[in-house]
Design a protein around this motif. Sequence first.
Motif, PDB file in Angstrom:
ATOM      1  N   HIS A  97       0.900  -1.131   0.041  1.00 42.94           N
ATOM      2  CA  HIS A  97       0.042   0.015   0.120  1.00 42.94           C
ATOM      3  C   HIS A  97       0.869   1.372   0.033  1.00 42.94           C
ATOM      4  CE1 HIS A  97      -0.438  -0.086   4.797  1.00 42.94           C
ATOM      5  NE2 HIS A  97       0.778  -0.366   4.283  1.00 42.94           N
ATOM      6  N   ASP A 114       0.704  -6.546  10.881  1.00 35.41           N
ATOM      7  CA  ASP A 114       1.854  -5.899  11.601  1.00 35.41           C
ATOM      8  C   ASP A 114       1.090  -5.162  12.795  1.00 35.41           C
ATOM      9  OD1 ASP A 114       2.718  -3.498   9.193  1.00 35.41           O
ATOM     10  OD2 ASP A 114       0.846  -4.084   9.863  1.00 35.41           O
ATOM     11  N   GLY A 147       1.515  -5.844   5.528  1.00 34.05           N
ATOM     12  CA  GLY A 147       2.733  -5.945   6.709  1.00 34.05           C
ATOM     13  C   GLY A 147       2.443  -7.288   7.435  1.00 34.05           C
ATOM     14  N   ASP A 151      -3.720  -2.382   8.082  1.00 38.18           N
ATOM     15  CA  ASP A 151      -2.325  -2.625   8.295  1.00 38.18           C
ATOM     16  C   ASP A 151      -2.247  -1.504   9.395  1.00 38.18           C
ATOM     17  OD1 ASP A 151       0.121  -3.610   6.287  1.00 38.18           O
ATOM     18  OD2 ASP A 151       0.552  -1.934   7.879  1.00 38.18           O
ATOM     19  N   LEU A 152      -1.118  -2.040  10.146  1.00 34.85           N
ATOM     20  CA  LEU A 152      -0.778  -0.901  11.303  1.00 34.85           C
ATOM     21  C   LEU A 152      -0.244   0.417  10.711  1.00 34.85           C
ATOM     22  CD1 LEU A 152       0.438  -0.369  14.329  1.00 34.85           C
ATOM     23  CD2 LEU A 152       2.841  -1.242  13.454  1.00 34.85           C
ATOM     24  N   HIS A 153       0.217   0.544   9.582  1.00 31.75           N
ATOM     25  CA  HIS A 153       0.805   1.633   8.874  1.00 31.75           C
ATOM     26  C   HIS A 153      -0.360   2.360   7.717  1.00 31.75           C
ATOM     27  CE1 HIS A 153       4.401  -0.729   9.786  1.00 31.75           C
ATOM     28  NE2 HIS A 153       4.587   0.457   9.862  1.00 31.75           N
ATOM     29  N   TYR A 158       5.316  -9.141  10.396  1.00 34.55           N
ATOM     30  CA  TYR A 158       6.771  -9.328  10.342  1.00 34.55           C
ATOM     31  C   TYR A 158       6.877 -10.534  11.693  1.00 34.55           C
ATOM     32  CZ  TYR A 158       6.345  -5.366   7.703  1.00 34.55           C
ATOM     33  OH  TYR A 158       6.086  -4.474   6.617  1.00 34.55           O
TER      34      TYR A 158
END
Length: 378
Positions: A148, A273, A310, A184-186, A312
Amino acid sequence: GLSCQDNKRAKTSLRVTYVHSEELKCKTNELIRIEKRAELVHSLIRVYGLLQYVELLEPRHAEESEILGFHCSDYINCLRGIGSCSDSEEISDKLSSEAEGYGLSYDCPQQTGVFETASLISGATITAAESLLNGSADIAINWYGGWHHAKRDSASGFCYINDIVLGILKLREKYDRVLYVDLDLHHGDGVEEAFEMTSKVMTVSFHKFSTGFFPGSGSLESVGTGRGKFYTVNVPLKDGIKDAEFYGVFCRVMKTVQEKFPGQAVVVQCGADSLSDDPMASFNLTHVGLAKCVCFLLSWNLPTLLLGGGGYNFPNTAKCWTFLTALAARRKLPMDIPEHEHLLEYGPGYDLSTSVGNRKDCNSHEYLSHVVTTVCST
Ligand SMILES: CN(c1ccc(C(=O)NO)cc1)S(=O)(=O)c1ccc(-c2ccccn2)s1
Ligand SMILES: [Zn+2]
């Protein structure tokens, strides 16, 4: 299992396409930062016996014309050039300031074959979108996609080609209004930027927003511009949020979105994430929290494209996306991870659960109601 409350879903099982090939898996396995993650995800989906409940589709490469539907040719030519270098030596002297200008450095390391990989990943997302367009599927899944951050003229945040934008443009060939939801976290900045001037695609991003945290965009005040004003929704959150609070915010925002923007197709970036023991160490979600959000969206019974992103902590990401695949296929999964070559990676519990972290929740009740009130009154 999860009962998708609200809007009771039709009892018929939905047709799910799952895009995969050994080539796609192997290429994605080599991406820096997520080495071998693809292997773990696909293996877990396979050993849980889910492949018999989905239609497996092999991807094609994205066409040059499809990629240039969003990205600019100078950037793509540079990316292709870098990607075709035979070794890092050749890359390093090719790494001119031009390449750095396109974000091809630091967090987007040049990798041999990176263009090949990114164009196959993008072709996979387009293949998934096409299966929704041609009516052969109700839900389409590409866990290799979800990149993204990629911009029209630069790489960013490990993302080289924005497969999500290309998938949405493909869906727009049939659907007048497409809804994008980024879990997503971001912040989903690349997708937001692509569509911030249009009212045909509404982008909704739930993400960590705090000083110095990548990418830095996605404030409450970013609402889109021009004809796209109010078709960009940002839900900025602080560290430590848990399933219940996240889902509470998600539900209230998405109910308002559903009223104000009756989308005809939905694209969901399911970045993992935001799970509590991801190395990003930010949110405190479990896979169940994410699954409840996806369940809510699936209950709308719209053509839905599920993408990765994400994630990880690779075993947890595999558990999360396997759980979401089962949700789409309406299959219950036994808690114990089935015996297979990667079983040891799931120790010490060897089960499907992902832990709830005990990081302090920095989202006060007042903050969350301020965010929800602001978003829902825009
Ligand atoms: C380039 N960065 C990104 C960009 C995008 C993502 C992402 O997952 N986007 O969805 C993650 C990190 S970054 O500068 O924040 C980091 C690089 C490596 C990071 C890291 C590595 C290990 C543990 C914690 N953080 S953060
Ligand atoms: Zn992320």
